[in-house]
Every structure is written in structure tokens, then in C-alpha cells.
Design an enzyme around this catalytic site. Structure first.
Site, short mmCIF file in Angstrom:
data_model
loop_
_atom_site.label_atom_id
_atom_site.label_comp_id
_atom_site.label_asym_id
_atom_site.label_seq_id
_atom_site.Cartn_x
_atom_site.Cartn_y
_atom_site.Cartn_z
CE LYS A 260 29.32 51.29 22.08
NZ LYS A 260 28.50 52.19 22.83
CD1 TRP B 282 31.84 57.83 26.09
CD2 TRP B 282 33.61 56.60 26.69
NE1 TRP B 282 31.38 56.76 26.80
CE2 TRP B 282 32.44 55.99 27.19
CE3 TRP B 282 34.84 55.99 26.94
CZ2 TRP B 282 32.48 54.81 27.92
CZ3 TRP B 282 34.87 54.82 27.66
CH2 TRP B 282 33.71 54.24 28.16
CG ASP C 211 38.47 53.85 22.66
OD1 ASP C 211 38.09 52.70 22.37
OD2 ASP C 211 37.87 54.58 23.46
C1 LMR Z 1 28.07 55.89 24.84
O1 LMR Z 1 28.97 56.74 24.73
O2 LMR Z 1 26.87 56.19 24.79
C2 LMR Z 1 28.43 54.46 24.98
O3 LMR Z 1 29.78 54.26 24.79
C3 LMR Z 1 27.93 53.87 26.25
C4 LMR Z 1 28.76 54.25 27.44
O4 LMR Z 1 29.25 53.34 28.12
O5 LMR Z 1 28.91 55.45 27.71
#
Ligand code: LMR
Length: 391
Positions: free
Chosen positions: A242, A127, A207
């Protein structure tokens, strides 16, 4: 002095929300930011949340401050969901509420840093905000490859990273529904990871942002639980954004596992001090709604049903994509075995741009798609467009 600041680009993922809204084409498809959508393309408030909110409206008698740890009833109510019935170390775990899972990750990394960790390892891709948080905290990041070419997790890369790490390093792992690849570790991978981490002594930061969106609430926490049973210390960042559909209410938590019961108050006091300096106190409303659900058996059952229907739909879309086989140069078959909202398609920047300009299909620049943005009404158009731009 402020005039000396240099212009920063907007967060690429969040910028997509605005670009998509501004597109006037009727058949546009949003596969950008990670929100669940129904088969009709909506992201409704859960019925169980609506009922819990009504209970709060009727019965909540104060909005006075709770303190940096937030709603501890919420933190306690989540424990059985996360750690499960047979978990043997509950007395070694303390938790506190955070603003979303992001707050949990931020606090976990800050706590690790305060405890002397200078380097945090993480798989790539991850992420994007993980690396941004580490950079902002001034923590060094060590990387290893996460995804193998065959669409499974690259265990060799992880093994090498753990072997190369110092025992005083930390490692950040996605508990389930890996963001952005959808590629999770198998249970036997997790058994090995737990063994390796216990042997090395490094600090796991787990996480868990999508529990229940993969294979089920229990199944999605199984890897995290294996690691926790094996190691003496760990930090868990948790998100309800989520699995309760509370995105903008920012509902998350951090759980801190220490070696021995005696050190817990000290660890928690550090968490509270960092929270106070960062955001003082987390927002209450969403967490109070989650607590209201989890303290009521009927509402909990209703929430679990709603979560199950989300999971079923996500996995149906995955199966449908995999059935399509190969679209142009993109092999969609591995998506059936991956989990959660996301998958990465091996598309070039130009192909991703062409999907947007020629087909009104919006996805992250990394090639990540939000599986839940696809419906039975738009999936054929999507597969055809991928085949066209990647032919
Ligand atoms: C995503 O990866 O789309 C979500 O976790 C929203 C975000 O905060 O990036």
C-alpha cells in the site's frame, strides 16, 4: 481423488473486483478491495517507483536466485522507517523479505506455531484472511471484540482477552489503519497494551500493512514501537503493497525480535526453512524497487511526498463524510477520527445488496468501504444512496 473435493466459494473480497468490472453502469463506484485511488479514481504507479524501476532496468545485472530471505538490502533499508531513530533494540531484530504482507502474516503465524503456540488471539472483525491463514495452519483462534459502538477501540474486550490468555498464546494486533474498521488504538491504549503484554509474556504478532496512510510514517509506527520496547520477543509482518503502491508485486517482510542477540540466528533459520517450504523465495522486483528508493535520499523524499498526498486525500474524504453527519440511519461522524483506507458502515446485507443493484456501489459484505474509492465527484451520490437504503 480430486473429484472428491468440494466446491469452495471464491474469496468474497477479491470476487468483488470481477463483479465491479462487469458492471456497465457509467456512474459505478468501487469501494471494495483495499487499493488507494486518486481524486480521479486511478491507482497509478508512484513516480518514485517508476524512477527506481528505470534504475533497475539500466543497472540490474542479474536475476539469479538470492535465497529464501530475499533481498536483505531491502530488509535493512526498511528498518529505520519501521523502527525509527531512537529504537533501542535493533540488534535484537532480524528480518527477511516475504511475498506481500500476507506472506509476513503467514510466516509469523507458522513461526509461532513452530515455537509451540497453539492459540492466537485476534480482535473481531479483522481482515478476513487473518482467520483463513490461522485455519489453514491449524492454529486455534481466540477472539475479542475490537470496535466499541462509539467508533473507538474496545479496550475492555482486549484487556479481558489478555487476562484470559495463556502466557504461551500469541496475539495478533493491527499496527495502524485497522482493516476493516479504521479504528486504531490511541497512544495511551498502546502504552497499556505494551504493559499488559509484557506482564503476561504472550507473543505479539504485529501486522503493519498501512504505515504512512494514517497520520504519518512515525505516528503510524508509534504503537508497534512501544510494544517492542516493552516485550522480549515479537514478530512483525510488514507490507509495502500500500505505502509504495506495489500491490500486485507482492512486497512484504517479516521482522523477528528475540530475547538476546544469540537466539537470532536460530529464529531466522526457522523463518528461512518455513519460507523455503512455502514459497522457496520471494519475488524480487518490487522489493528491489523499494530498496532503490530507500538507498537514495532524493527518491526517498519524493516517495514520502507521494505518500503524504495519499494520506492527505484519504483524511480529506474522511472529513467530508463526517461533515455529512447522519445519512439515513448511518452516523458518518466517527469516520473523521478513524484512520486508513477503511471504515465499516452499519448496513444490513439487504442494504449492501441494494447499494449494488440500485446505485452501482460496490462494498464488502461486512459493510466495509474503501474510503479512497470516494472522490469529490461521487461522494454526494454515495452519501445520498446510503441515506436512501438505510432510511
Ligand atoms: C484488502 O483488505 O482489501 C487488501 O488487504 C487486499 C487483500 O488482499 O485482501
Amino acid at each position: 481423488m480430486l473429484a472428491q473435493l468440494t466446491q469452495q466459494p471464491p474469496d468474497a473480497l477479491l470476487a468483488l473486483i470481477k463483479l465491479y468490472s462487469a458492471d456497465e453502469r457509467a456512474d459505478k463506484i468501487d469501494l471494495g478491495v483495499g487499493v488507494y485511488r486518486t481524486g480521479q479514481g486511478d491507482t497509478p504507479v508512484f513516480t518514485s517507483i517508476k524512477k527506481a524501476e528505470q534504475i533497475l532496468v539500466d543497472h540490474q545485472d542479474s536475476k539469479a536466485y538470492l535465497g529464501p530471505e530475499g533481498d536483505m538490502g531491502f530488509v535493512e533499508a526498511l528498518k529505520p522507517i519501521i523502527f525509527g531513530a531512537g529504537f533501542s533494540k535493533l540488534d535484537q531484530i532480524d528480518g527477511m523479505q516475504t511475498p506481500g504482507g500476507t506472506g509476513g502474516v503467514r510466516l509469523a503465524a507458522a513461526l509461532a506455531k513452530a515455537a509451540g503456540v497453539t492459540k492466537i488471539w485476534m480482535g473481531t472483525p479483522s481482515w478476513p484472511n487473518h482467520a483463513q491463514i490461522m485455519k489453514d495452519l491449524g492454529v486455534e483462534v481466540g477472539t475479542f471484540n475490537h470496535a466499541s459502538a462509539d467508533g473507538t477501540a474496545d479496550m475492555a474486550g482486549l484487556r479481558e482477552a489478555i487476562a484470559a490468555a495463556a502466557p504461551t498464546d500469541a496475539i495478533l494486533l493491527h499496527g495502524c489503519c485497522h482493516n476493516p474498521t479504521g479504528i486504531d488504538y490511541t497512544l495511551s491504549d498502546w502504552e497499556e497494551i505494551a504493559r499488559l503484554l509484557a506482564g503476561k509474556g504472550m507473543l505479539p504478532i504485529l501486522d503493519l500493512a498501512y504505515q504512512g496512510l494514517g497520520d504519518g510514517l512515525e505516528e503510524d509506527a508509534a504503537g508497534v514501537r512501544l510494544v517492542l520496547e516493552a516485550v522480549p520477543e515479537a514478530l512483525i509482518a510488514y507490507s509495502c503493497d500500500k505505502n509504495f503502491g506495489l500491490y500486485r508485486d507482492r512486497v512484504g517482510a517479516i521482522y523477528m525480535m528475540g530475547e538476546g542477540v544469540d537466539c537470532l540466528p536460530c529464529i531466522a533459520s526457522n523463518g528461512a526453512a518455513l519460507a523455503r517450504a512455502n514459497w522457496s523465495m520471494p519475488p524480487d522486483h518490487g522489493a528491489a524497487a523499494v530498496r532503490t528508493i530507500l538507498e537514495d535520499a532524493a527518491l526517498t523524499a519524493e516517495w514520502k511526498d507521494e505518500l503524504e498526498s495519499m494520506r492527505t486525500r484519504i483524511n480529506q474524504v474522511r472529513a467530508r463524510l463526517a461533515e455529512a453527519g447522519v445519512a439515513g440511519s448511518v452516523d458518518l461522524r466517527p469516520l473523521a477520527g478513524q484512520r486508513g483506507l477503511f471504515a465499516i458502515l452499519p448496513l444490513s446485507k439487504e442494504q449492501i445488496a441494494a447499494l449494488r443493484s440500485d446505485h452501482a456501489i460496490y462494498m464488502a459484505g461486512s459493510g466495509r468501504i474503501n474510503i479512497a474509492g470516494l472522490t469529490m465527484g461521487n461522494i454526494d451520490k454515495f452519501i445520498k444512496a446510503v441515506a436512501t437504503v438505510s432510511a
